[in-house]
Design an enzyme around this catalytic site. Structure first.
Site, PDB file in Angstrom:
ATOM      1  N   CYS A  40      39.660  52.343  37.896  1.00  0.00           N
ATOM      2  CA  CYS A  40      39.614  52.705  39.296  1.00  0.00           C
ATOM      3  C   CYS A  40      38.220  52.474  39.849  1.00  0.00           C
ATOM      4  CB  CYS A  40      39.990  54.182  39.467  1.00  0.00           C
ATOM      5  SG  CYS A  40      41.537  54.642  38.664  1.00  0.00           S
ATOM      6  N   LEU A  51      43.837  52.360  40.273  1.00  0.00           N
ATOM      7  CA  LEU A  51      44.645  51.319  39.653  1.00  0.00           C
ATOM      8  C   LEU A  51      45.459  52.016  38.572  1.00  0.00           C
ATOM      9  CD1 LEU A  51      45.434  48.334  39.197  1.00  0.00           C
ATOM     10  CD2 LEU A  51      43.524  48.172  37.604  1.00  0.00           C
ATOM     11  N   ILE A 102      47.502  52.923  35.464  1.00  0.00           N
ATOM     12  CA  ILE A 102      47.660  52.355  34.123  1.00  0.00           C
ATOM     13  C   ILE A 102      48.475  53.284  33.231  1.00  0.00           C
ATOM     14  CG2 ILE A 102      46.448  51.548  32.059  1.00  0.00           C
ATOM     15  CD1 ILE A 102      45.980  49.752  34.469  1.00  0.00           C
ATOM     16  N   ILE A 155      41.162  29.627  29.750  1.00  0.00           N
ATOM     17  CA  ILE A 155      40.673  28.683  30.748  1.00  0.00           C
ATOM     18  C   ILE A 155      40.056  27.488  30.026  1.00  0.00           C
ATOM     19  CG2 ILE A 155      38.847  28.329  32.466  1.00  0.00           C
ATOM     20  CD1 ILE A 155      41.156  29.741  33.661  1.00  0.00           C
TER      21      ILE A 155
END
Length: 631
Positions: free
Chosen positions: A2, A51, A53, A291
């Site tokens: 958060c 957020l 979780i 990536i």
């Protein structure tokens, strides 16, 4: 995971406008897209962006204790919260929720400031005690989660997960600290000992701060440190078994989530080890992502593909091209302060890729610092052997003269690039290592600075802080001290800042199992030969993981998450390199010699020298100053 923010009046408990805390939280809304909460009382206001979780519906913040006498805002995860919950329940504590936030509150009420020693995880939190009228701020052992704070002219202290939360308060001064600019040019980031703005501080890793109404802002209290002073004894097989146990515990404890979970996979030793251990206990294919680069010499995606096939992961990959340079303004805005680690760009892209399918991703960060995995650790180990054979009175004059005379040949094969090694050998161990981890040498910095900036900087030199850190380290050897400096300086200032900002920018929680403090303490106690042996770092870790990973993954040359900035600035981005010297923001500061910057840019574009890291530093400084409203 958060974002938190708050205001605390130290002098008198006067009312706090909730709109100000709301604005601070709005500035970090990306850290918590799932919800927001504000709480105020006389002299204090706490704000939170969530957020979700764990316990997705049951743990809103700010959260009050069961008796209403304490209030919490919290950023992070406590991995042993269930064990603590059982212990506290045995003492008669009742719980309303299933998450870790309430456990922190209960731990505070039972153990006070010492509660942090019981918490295993990554965290930055604030607790306001309504009875004592105190505000307690704390940050995790290694500094995975950030916390900034500053005193304002109205007698209040403001704090937040990112500098942009503090910038949302109208009373925050926006005056650049010239010593932070010196630090930034030396390291490529502003370390945790300083902030780009005067008056702003970062709570150091493993520290806490207890504030009281009517009192001054005290110095932070260190509640955890890592010691390299002891040496663990035992057979290699026993040390391998202990290491494997600790790694398994660290990984499995970080796989607890009520949302989709996956992992970053570069194909290197560390991320491959994490994925291998996740695959052991996962009932489904582990979701992995990587990536790649359009410069073949820097592309590791084939190794990531090999590991993904070996453990049958659900793997996705994406390539990064020079077109990503167009996102530099967004990248600079993520960090607030100037930040020149060019790998932030692909790190952000891999976080974006991960967020398409998961909310939590495990990374391999931390093993290089803990187990001596960087090439510079191997060099430091070897250089200290030379230092032990030759007295300083001989080394200083001889190697110093050779180093100053030796040409800086960036284009030459690696064995012929001896200038840095000679200058390092001329100095003592701490001074030599400080030079080795710098991005821009003291000599080059001097040619960049104007007389005005030199007066502002005074006698301060960025390297002095690192050399003192090493000399004061609880350690036995130069290798110990180098790793200690990396854990205290490089890791929180660069690596963890990069991962926190790029992951939070897309609402992704990144977890670092190889930074479990018990694993770090174990690694710090290993004999040097268990860390560096035969010209290889991470010796014991690689030996331990041979049971699950092939030698081509474990023993190939370390590559790192490198962005091909040098090639880009000579090719499609050469125009941007030339424009740096005439940058409006840098020119208005009066800090730099623009003609010197132009010379370095042309030398780089022409292939005479490699100044890509410096040019990138100056570019990111320019963008950062503009973002702060300084330019």
């Amino acid at each position: 995971m958060c974002g938190i923010a708050g205001i605390y009046h130290l002098e008198t408990p006067k009312p706090v406008d909730p709109a100000r805390v709301e604005a601070m939280c709005d500035a970090i809304a990306h850290r918590g897209p799932d919800g927001q909460g504000i709480w105020t009382a006389p002299g204090v206001a706490l704000g939170h962006r969530r957020l979700s979780i764990i316990d997705l519906e049951g743990s809103p913040q700010p959260m009050a204790s069961l008796d209403g006498r304490a209030m919490l805002v919290f950023n992070g995860e406590i991995y042993n919260f269930r064990e603590l919950r059982r212990e506290l329940a045995g003492h008669g504590v009742h719980f309303r929720t299933e998450g870790d936030s309430e456990v922190i509150l209960a731990a505070w009420q039972r153990w006070g400031p010492e509660c942090v020693t019981r918490l295993h995880g990554m965290f930055a939190f604030a607790i306001y005690d309504l009875d004592a009228r105190t505000l307690f701020l704390a940050r995790d052992r290694l500094g995975v989660k950030p916390l900034h704070y500053a005193s304002l002219s109205d007698g209040s202290l403001v704090f937040g997960s990112e500098l942009k939360a503090l910038l949302a308060h109208p009373l925050l001064r926006r005056e650049v600290d010239p010593l932070a600019v010196e630090d930034y040019l030396a390291w490529g980031h502003v370390p945790d000992t300083r902030a780009i703005l005067k008056g702003v501080s970062k709570l150091p890793a493993g520290h806490s701060l207890l504030l009281r109404h009517g009192g001054p802002v005290p110095k932070p209290v260190q509640w955890w440190d890592v010691s390299f002073a002891e040496r663990r004894k035992g057979k290699v097989a026993d040390l391998e078994a202990e290491l494997l146990y600790l790694m398994r515990e660290a990984v499995t404890s970080r796989m607890v989530a009520d949302v989709p979970l996956g992992a970053f996979l570069s194909g290197g030793v560390d991320s491959s080890s994490v994925v291998a251990l996740m695959a052991e206990v996962s009932a489904r294919p582990v979701k992995t992502c990587s990536i790649g680069f359009d410069v073949a010499a820097l592309d590791e995606s084939s190794y990531a593909d090999e590991v993904a096939r070996r453990f049958a992961t659900d793997h996705v990959s994406r390539r990064v091209s020079p077109d990503d340079f167009t996102a530099i303004d967004r990248l600079a805005a993520m960090f607030d302060e100037p930040f020149a680690d060019a790998s932030a760009l692909p790190t952000w892209r891999v976080c974006q890729l991960a967020r398409e399918s998961v909310t939590v991703a495990l990374s391999g960060d931390g093993a290089d610092e803990a187990f001596a995995g960087y090439r510079r650790h191997v060099f430091q180990h070897g250089e200290d052997r030379v230092r032990a054979l030759l007295p300083q009175g001989l080394r200083g004059p001889v190697f110093g003269a050779l180093g100053r005379a030796w040409p800086k040949a960036d284009w030459a094969p690696r064995p012929l690039r001896a200038k840095a090694t000679l200058l390092s050998l001329a100095a003592d161990s701490a001074t030599g290592y400080a030079r080795s981890i710098g991005v821009t040498s003291p000599e080059l910095r001097e040619t960049l600075y104007s007389e005005t900036f030199q007066r502002l900087r005074g006698d301060y030199r960025a390297e002095d802080g690192v050399t003192q850190l090493m000399r004061d380290a609880p350690a036995r050897s130069g290798l110990d001290r180098a790793q200690y400096a990396d854990l205290k300086h490089w890791l929180p200032g660069d690596i963890l800042t990069k991962v926190d900002r790029t992951s939070m920018a897309v609402g992704l929680e990144a977890r670092e199992p190889l930074l479990d403090h018990r694993l770090i303490e174990f690694a710090a106690s290993l004999p040097e030969a268990m860390r560096v042996q035969g010209g290889q770092g991470k010796w014991l870790m690689k030996r331990t993981m041979r049971r699950v990973l092939p030698d081509p993954i474990l023993y190939r040359p370390k590559q790192g998450f490198v962005t091909p900035i040098a090639q880009w600035l000579r090719g499609p981005l050469a125009g941007a390199a030339r424009d740096i010297a005439a940058s409006a923001a840098l020119t208005r500061t009066g800090w730099f010699d623009s003609r010197r910057i132009s010379e370095l840019a042309e030398a780089h574009i022409g292939g005479v020298s490699d100044h890509s890291r410096l040019l990138w530093q100056l570019l990111m400084l320019d963008k950062s100053l503009a973002g702060l409203g300084i330019a």
